[in-house]
Design an enzyme around this catalytic site. Structure first.
Site, short mmCIF file in Angstrom:
data_model
loop_
_atom_site.label_atom_id
_atom_site.label_comp_id
_atom_site.label_asym_id
_atom_site.label_seq_id
_atom_site.Cartn_x
_atom_site.Cartn_y
_atom_site.Cartn_z
N TYR A 25 -9.67 5.38 6.97
CA TYR A 25 -9.93 5.69 8.37
C TYR A 25 -10.94 6.83 8.40
O TYR A 25 -10.70 7.89 7.80
CB TYR A 25 -8.67 6.14 9.09
CG TYR A 25 -7.58 5.11 9.25
CD1 TYR A 25 -7.46 4.38 10.44
CD2 TYR A 25 -6.66 4.87 8.24
CE1 TYR A 25 -6.45 3.46 10.61
CE2 TYR A 25 -5.64 3.93 8.40
CZ TYR A 25 -5.54 3.23 9.59
OH TYR A 25 -4.54 2.30 9.76
N PRO A 46 -5.17 0.08 18.35
CA PRO A 46 -4.92 -0.38 16.98
C PRO A 46 -4.92 0.74 15.95
O PRO A 46 -4.51 0.51 14.81
CB PRO A 46 -6.08 -1.36 16.73
CG PRO A 46 -7.14 -0.96 17.70
CD PRO A 46 -6.43 -0.44 18.90
N TYR A 75 3.59 6.60 10.07
CA TYR A 75 2.76 5.48 9.65
C TYR A 75 3.61 4.37 9.02
O TYR A 75 3.38 3.18 9.29
CB TYR A 75 1.70 5.96 8.67
CG TYR A 75 0.58 4.97 8.45
CD1 TYR A 75 -0.52 4.96 9.29
CD2 TYR A 75 0.62 4.05 7.41
CE1 TYR A 75 -1.56 4.04 9.10
CE2 TYR A 75 -0.41 3.14 7.22
CZ TYR A 75 -1.49 3.14 8.07
OH TYR A 75 -2.51 2.23 7.89
N HIS A 88 0.85 -1.19 0.00
CA HIS A 88 0.00 0.00 0.00
C HIS A 88 0.89 1.24 0.00
O HIS A 88 1.71 1.42 0.89
CB HIS A 88 -0.90 0.01 1.24
CG HIS A 88 -2.12 -0.85 1.09
ND1 HIS A 88 -3.27 -0.66 1.81
CD2 HIS A 88 -2.37 -1.91 0.28
CE1 HIS A 88 -4.17 -1.57 1.48
NE2 HIS A 88 -3.65 -2.34 0.54
N LYS A 103 0.18 -0.08 15.00
CA LYS A 103 1.53 -0.12 15.57
C LYS A 103 1.81 -1.32 16.47
O LYS A 103 2.97 -1.57 16.81
CB LYS A 103 1.79 1.17 16.38
CG LYS A 103 1.88 2.41 15.53
CD LYS A 103 2.99 2.28 14.51
CE LYS A 103 2.89 3.33 13.42
NZ LYS A 103 3.63 2.97 12.22
#
Length: 390
Positions: free
Chosen positions: A201, A293, A385, A72, A297
């Site tokens: 998200y 979550p 990220y 991704h 991580k």
């Protein structure tokens, strides 16, 4: 029995540590209180940082991940009226993440251990790390009605938040930091095509939602629910309806629905235990820390612990140096707290908090507006990220 290192816990962190030590010629034994089928039945994270991908390659267990995993290059954030794609690859100079389920990582590590006849003892009960404050630690356990003892040089506790390793440390030796959030994630796993090729998200007035996947045909979705929610109170149809609302009209028009093959609720908490070393006992992964979550991580943070810990043990046996052992806790915790901050920040940005009211909603929107208008802010988000360097 005698070995150099005893690893308590045969989840991905314990098995990864064992594999890396084996490749360096360090003898170790892994003890696990559950059977292999139970270990593989646990549905967990699915987003791997670049650093963890590299570690799996070094461990020789990356072939299937490279064939079946989904690289991704970005993800989408949606807060109220603002929708923003974070271009991970462009913002970080070429770094990305890999979507590949924790269950599959564990399966690959198990296969590698079987192929080399690795020493993993499943269904080991009453495991007890002993005498780790001196030069001759040992671990006792029961198996098939018989008591056993393993003498060793070091004990590595990779047995999770509720494991015996941290619980064996004397009272007062650990400082614990914890924040418990007033909600959880209700997750649904279904054999349907993902709604998007990347993660979404979303923060909606009804609460958080996440559109994720395990493969091109297996989707994983989550919605925020209050603490104490009964998973059986939510039908599949009710979850799909709520996802369509929270993910927004663009996603709602494309989402495929189907029967769940697994539903569960994961509580959210932030937790850190300090230090992570007690004589010849070291904690790694969930035994030493928990992150929400949000931001993916948990497994990745365990992997960075294993990076520092494996290097320290290999240095000890290869160079007769304890420098890495002595600095393990400090190095690991420095990265842990940065990941804790990032997970906390994403959790605050993307969830509805029952006690913060309209002001928090304005702060979330302001934060999102700043992200949308600031290249530097997007770089910071992307850098965290994909994973900070080890």
């Amino acid at each position: 029995m005698r070995t150099q290192v005893v690893i308590i816990g045969a989840g991905p962190s314990g098995l990864l540590l064992s594999q890396l030590l084996h490749l360096a010629g360090v003898d170790c034994v892994v003890l696990e209180r559950r059977d292999p089928e139970y270990v593989l039945s646990r549905i967990r994270a699915g987003v791997l940082e670049q650093g963890m991908v590299d570690m799996l390659e070094r461990a020789g267990v990356s072939d299937r991940m490279r064939k079946e995993g989904l690289p991704h290059d970005g993800f989408t954030l949606s807060v109220t009226d603002t929708r923003l794609r974070i271009d991970l690859k462009g913002l970080t100079g070429g770094k990305s993440v890999m979507v590949y389920g924790q269950t599959e990582v564990t399966r690959d590590l198990m296969d590698a251990h079987r192929a080399r006849d690795g020493k993993v003892i499943y269904e080991a009960s009453n495991v007890a790390p002993l005498d780790f404050d001196g030069p001759n630690p040992r671990v006792t356990y029961d198996k098939d009605g018989t008591s056993h003892e393993i003498a060793c040089d070091f004990i590595c506790g990779c047995d999770g938040f509720h494991g015996v390793s941290r619980a064996s440390v004397p009272d007062g030796a650990i400082t614990e930091y914890e924040k418990v959030y007033p909600f959880g994630w209700l997750g649904i796993l279904s054999y349907v095509k993902p709604v998007d090729h990347e993660l979404i998200y979303a923060n909606h007035p009804n609460g958080f939602a996440l559109a994720s996947m395990r493969s091109k045909k297996l989707s994983r979705y989550y919605i925020q629910v209050p603490t104490g929610t009964d998973v059986n109170a939510w039908s599949d149809d009710a979850i799909w309806d709520e996802l369509k609302i929270r993910l927004g009209s663009e996603a709602a028009d494309r989402i495929e629905t189907g029967p769940s093959i697994e539903k569960s609720i994961a509580p959210l908490r932030s937790f850190v235990a300090e230090p992570l070393r007690f004589g010849r006992l070291m904690l790694a992964g969930d035994a030493g820390h928990i992150v929400p979550p949000t931001g993916a991580k948990g497994l990745n943070l365990a992997a960075s612990d294993i990076h520092y810990l494996s290097e320290a043990l290999i240095e000890f046996y290869g160079e007769n140096s304890a420098a890495g052992i002595d600095s393990y806790s400090q190095k690991a915790l420095a990265r842990i707290w940065k990941a804790e901050r990032f997970s906390w920040w994403m959790t605050m940005l993307l969830h509805q908090f029952p006690d913060l009211g309209p002001f928090n909603a304005r702060m979330q929107q302001a934060d999102m507006d700043y992200l949308a208008s600031s290249h530097a802010a997007q770089v910071s988000l992307a850098e965290n990220y994909v994973g900070l360097p080890y």
